[in-house]
Design a protein around this motif. Sequence first.
Motif, PDB file in Angstrom:
ATOM      1  N   ARG A   1     -56.304  49.286 -96.762  1.00 59.12           N
ATOM      2  CA  ARG A   1     -57.758  49.474 -96.909  1.00 59.12           C
ATOM      3  C   ARG A   1     -58.449  49.362 -95.549  1.00 59.12           C
ATOM      4  NH1 ARG A   1     -56.646  46.348-101.535  1.00 59.12           N
ATOM      5  NH2 ARG A   1     -57.267  44.436-100.448  1.00 59.12           N
ATOM      6  N   TYR A   2     -58.020  48.402 -94.745  1.00 54.79           N
ATOM      7  CA  TYR A   2     -58.624  48.226 -93.425  1.00 54.79           C
ATOM      8  C   TYR A   2     -58.452  49.488 -92.580  1.00 54.79           C
ATOM      9  CZ  TYR A   2     -59.333  46.690 -88.644  1.00 54.79           C
ATOM     10  OH  TYR A   2     -59.755  46.597 -87.345  1.00 54.79           O
ATOM     11  N   LEU A   3     -57.231  50.020 -92.540  1.00 61.01           N
ATOM     12  CA  LEU A   3     -56.968  51.196 -91.718  1.00 61.01           C
ATOM     13  C   LEU A   3     -57.647  52.441 -92.281  1.00 61.01           C
ATOM     14  CD1 LEU A   3     -53.219  50.672 -90.757  1.00 61.01           C
ATOM     15  CD2 LEU A   3     -55.240  50.359 -89.307  1.00 61.01           C
ATOM     16  N   ALA A   4     -57.730  52.545 -93.601  1.00 58.31           N
ATOM     17  CA  ALA A   4     -58.433  53.683 -94.195  1.00 58.31           C
ATOM     18  C   ALA A   4     -59.886  53.701 -93.739  1.00 58.31           C
ATOM     19  CB  ALA A   4     -58.345  53.623 -95.714  1.00 58.31           C
ATOM     20  N   ASP A   5     -60.520  52.545 -93.719  1.00 55.48           N
ATOM     21  CA  ASP A   5     -61.903  52.460 -93.243  1.00 55.48           C
ATOM     22  C   ASP A   5     -61.972  52.731 -91.736  1.00 55.48           C
ATOM     23  OD1 ASP A   5     -62.797  51.857 -95.777  1.00 55.48           O
ATOM     24  OD2 ASP A   5     -62.840  49.684 -95.458  1.00 55.48           O
ATOM     25  N   ALA A   6     -61.014  52.166 -90.997  1.00 55.90           N
ATOM     26  CA  ALA A   6     -61.030  52.293 -89.541  1.00 55.90           C
ATOM     27  C   ALA A   6     -60.828  53.737 -89.088  1.00 55.90           C
ATOM     28  CB  ALA A   6     -59.956  51.400 -88.923  1.00 55.90           C
ATOM     29  N   PHE A   7     -60.022  54.491 -89.825  1.00 57.66           N
ATOM     30  CA  PHE A   7     -59.712  55.859 -89.426  1.00 57.66           C
ATOM     31  C   PHE A   7     -60.643  56.908 -90.044  1.00 57.66           C
ATOM     32  CE2 PHE A   7     -55.479  54.246 -88.113  1.00 57.66           C
ATOM     33  CZ  PHE A   7     -55.410  54.850 -86.863  1.00 57.66           C
ATOM     34  N   GLU A   8     -61.564  56.493 -90.891  1.00 57.76           N
ATOM     35  CA  GLU A   8     -62.427  57.473 -91.550  1.00 57.76           C
ATOM     36  C   GLU A   8     -63.209  58.307 -90.542  1.00 57.76           C
ATOM     37  OE1 GLU A   8     -64.409  59.970 -93.849  1.00 57.76           O
ATOM     38  OE2 GLU A   8     -62.734  58.709 -94.481  1.00 57.76           O
ATOM     39  N   SER A   9     -63.809  57.677 -89.557  1.00 55.57           N
ATOM     40  CA  SER A   9     -64.580  58.442 -88.577  1.00 55.57           C
ATOM     41  C   SER A   9     -63.675  59.340 -87.746  1.00 55.57           C
ATOM     42  CB  SER A   9     -65.372  57.501 -87.667  1.00 55.57           C
ATOM     43  OG  SER A   9     -64.495  56.645 -86.938  1.00 55.57           O
ATOM     44  N   GLU A  10     -62.455  58.892 -87.498  1.00 58.21           N
ATOM     45  CA  GLU A  10     -61.504  59.696 -86.731  1.00 58.21           C
ATOM     46  C   GLU A  10     -61.082  60.933 -87.525  1.00 58.21           C
ATOM     47  OE1 GLU A  10     -59.144  61.138 -83.783  1.00 58.21           O
ATOM     48  OE2 GLU A  10     -60.642  59.550 -83.677  1.00 58.21           O
ATOM     49  N   ILE A  11     -60.826  60.757 -88.800  1.00 63.22           N
ATOM     50  CA  ILE A  11     -60.460  61.900 -89.640  1.00 63.22           C
ATOM     51  C   ILE A  11     -61.613  62.901 -89.692  1.00 63.22           C
ATOM     52  CG2 ILE A  11     -59.910  62.604 -92.005  1.00 63.22           C
ATOM     53  CD1 ILE A  11     -58.345  59.964 -92.288  1.00 63.22           C
ATOM     54  N   SER A  12     -62.822  62.395 -89.791  1.00 68.33           N
ATOM     55  CA  SER A  12     -63.989  63.282 -89.787  1.00 68.33           C
ATOM     56  C   SER A  12     -64.090  64.057 -88.481  1.00 68.33           C
ATOM     57  CB  SER A  12     -65.274  62.473 -90.017  1.00 68.33           C
ATOM     58  OG  SER A  12     -65.271  61.869 -91.305  1.00 68.33           O
ATOM     59  N   ALA A  13     -63.769  63.391 -87.367  1.00 67.23           N
ATOM     60  CA  ALA A  13     -63.800  64.068 -86.066  1.00 67.23           C
ATOM     61  C   ALA A  13     -62.754  65.175 -85.994  1.00 67.23           C
ATOM     62  CB  ALA A  13     -63.581  63.052 -84.944  1.00 67.23           C
ATOM     63  N   VAL A  14     -61.580  64.914 -86.536  1.00 67.28           N
ATOM     64  CA  VAL A  14     -60.534  65.935 -86.561  1.00 67.28           C
ATOM     65  C   VAL A  14     -60.975  67.118 -87.417  1.00 67.28           C
ATOM     66  CG1 VAL A  14     -58.171  66.457 -87.265  1.00 67.28           C
ATOM     67  CG2 VAL A  14     -58.671  64.291 -86.122  1.00 67.28           C
ATOM     68  N   GLU A  15     -61.601  66.838 -88.553  1.00 64.04           N
ATOM     69  CA  GLU A  15     -62.097  67.913 -89.416  1.00 64.04           C
ATOM     70  C   GLU A  15     -63.075  68.822 -88.667  1.00 64.04           C
ATOM     71  OE1 GLU A  15     -61.925  65.985 -93.904  1.00 64.04           O
ATOM     72  OE2 GLU A  15     -63.633  65.514 -92.606  1.00 64.04           O
ATOM     73  N   ARG A  16     -63.942  68.227 -87.877  1.00 60.93           N
ATOM     74  CA  ARG A  16     -64.917  69.028 -87.125  1.00 60.93           C
ATOM     75  C   ARG A  16     -64.212  69.912 -86.087  1.00 60.93           C
ATOM     76  NH1 ARG A  16     -67.804  64.118 -87.437  1.00 60.93           N
ATOM     77  NH2 ARG A  16     -67.128  63.498 -85.343  1.00 60.93           N
ATOM     78  N   ILE A  17     -63.186  69.380 -85.480  1.00 59.50           N
ATOM     79  CA  ILE A  17     -62.484  70.132 -84.442  1.00 59.50           C
ATOM     80  C   ILE A  17     -61.718  71.314 -85.029  1.00 59.50           C
ATOM     81  CG2 ILE A  17     -60.629  70.003 -82.713  1.00 59.50           C
ATOM     82  CD1 ILE A  17     -61.483  67.049 -82.305  1.00 59.50           C
ATOM     83  N   ILE A  18     -61.020  71.072 -86.145  1.00 57.31           N
ATOM     84  CA  ILE A  18     -60.158  72.125 -86.692  1.00 57.31           C
ATOM     85  C   ILE A  18     -60.882  72.993 -87.719  1.00 57.31           C
ATOM     86  CG2 ILE A  18     -58.137  70.688 -86.261  1.00 57.31           C
ATOM     87  CD1 ILE A  18     -57.903  70.198 -89.261  1.00 57.31           C
ATOM     88  N   GLY A  19     -62.094  72.592 -88.113  1.00 57.80           N
ATOM     89  CA  GLY A  19     -62.901  73.416 -89.014  1.00 57.80           C
ATOM     90  C   GLY A  19     -62.408  73.466 -90.429  1.00 57.80           C
ATOM     91  N   ARG A  20     -61.864  72.364 -90.921  1.00 54.13           N
ATOM     92  CA  ARG A  20     -61.428  72.316 -92.320  1.00 54.13           C
ATOM     93  C   ARG A  20     -61.373  70.878 -92.798  1.00 54.13           C
ATOM     94  NH1 ARG A  20     -55.205  72.681 -93.650  1.00 54.13           N
ATOM     95  NH2 ARG A  20     -56.165  71.533 -95.340  1.00 54.13           N
ATOM     96  N   LYS A  21     -61.445  70.705 -94.117  1.00 55.49           N
ATOM     97  CA  LYS A  21     -61.415  69.371 -94.703  1.00 55.49           C
ATOM     98  C   LYS A  21     -59.983  68.849 -94.772  1.00 55.49           C
ATOM     99  CE  LYS A  21     -64.507  67.495 -96.255  1.00 55.49           C
ATOM    100  NZ  LYS A  21     -65.422  66.522 -95.606  1.00 55.49           N
ATOM    101  N   LEU A  22     -59.858  67.536 -94.679  1.00 56.93           N
ATOM    102  CA  LEU A  22     -58.552  66.879 -94.758  1.00 56.93           C
ATOM    103  C   LEU A  22     -58.542  65.845 -95.888  1.00 56.93           C
ATOM    104  CD1 LEU A  22     -57.860  66.441 -90.948  1.00 56.93           C
ATOM    105  CD2 LEU A  22     -56.698  68.003 -92.514  1.00 56.93           C
ATOM    106  N   ASP A  23     -58.997  66.301 -97.059  1.00 58.65           N
ATOM    107  CA  ASP A  23     -59.020  65.402 -98.201  1.00 58.65           C
ATOM    108  C   ASP A  23     -57.614  64.948 -98.591  1.00 58.65           C
ATOM    109  OD1 ASP A  23     -61.766  65.488 -98.358  1.00 58.65           O
ATOM    110  OD2 ASP A  23     -61.799  67.159 -99.789  1.00 58.65           O
ATOM    111  N   VAL A  24     -56.609  65.721 -98.208  1.00 57.14           N
ATOM    112  CA  VAL A  24     -55.238  65.321 -98.513  1.00 57.14           C
ATOM    113  C   VAL A  24     -54.919  63.974 -97.869  1.00 57.14           C
ATOM    114  CG1 VAL A  24     -54.261  66.563 -96.529  1.00 57.14           C
ATOM    115  CG2 VAL A  24     -52.825  66.093 -98.531  1.00 57.14           C
TER     116      VAL A  24
END
Length: 295
Positions: A266-289
């Motif tokens: 849970r800690y890492l999921a919260d910690a990486f949420e902003s990072e995953i969002s940043a990756v989504e912006r760069i690659i132009g697609r959602k990473l809900d997986v």
Amino acid sequence: MQNASRPTFLIPGVSRAGTTTLHDYLSEHDDIFMPAAKELRFFDRDENYSRGTEYYEQQFANHDGETAVGEASPPYWYRGITFDSNRNYRFDPSDDPPARIREQYPDIKLIFTLRNPISRAYSQYWKNVRQGRERVYPFSDAIEAEIEGSRDHRDTAMCWYYKNQYSTHLERWFDLFDEDQILLLIFEEWIGDPPAALDRICEFLDVEPPEQWRDTDRQKNETKTPKNLRLNEIYHDHLRWTGIGELIYYLNLRTGYPEMDSEMERYLADAFESEISAVERIIGRKLDVWRNDPF
């Protein structure tokens, strides 16, 4: 067509995200040449890079007219990263494999396979435990050591939080190479259907896919972890070069690795949420997986 010994593509990362699997499958293609040894480590190891491009291209000397010529070296992904006093990523321009690659092969094609940074970090952690390099147990203690600063992420490879923030890496590659030179694959998507991903790679590399890929239902780089951590340490410290040591080592291995502590998940999921969002912006697609089935 490029000179026979010049690579036309690279798989620069990320580690523990199927690069070995891709290397092995692509090596079986009649119109793709890859050296038998994975990870030539030319652009990230100074002792190799100092030997020059001619030395590097000699590693492809067995090329026999295949359309695509390449290699897979995940360390090209992360070397060159440094940190400022605020713990922000920066690239060191004097120690930068992406720039070295751009200088030598500006038209090269790049294939990246990205894995959920949390499961990738956990997999890499256990690989290093197995190799005797990681001695902080459990995983949660290793993460806490980083966060608290007792394990300095600026000068150690044993960092599982800071070295799994992808956006800075991706921005660097996209700054140096055109989008049409880069193919991004998501590990959690393609690992369930390797033939589809391999066909997509063939299209990217301008080669015809085979009628059927061989053994794509067989895992090629199965995770092994030690059952007894102290016994694993004894092997690496004292028994590594002995016959009985090798026997003990293999008998002490099991397939897979322990479940991650739920609180740390849970800690890492919260910690990486902003990072995953940043990756989504760069690659132009959602990473809900990565969010829906993160581990």
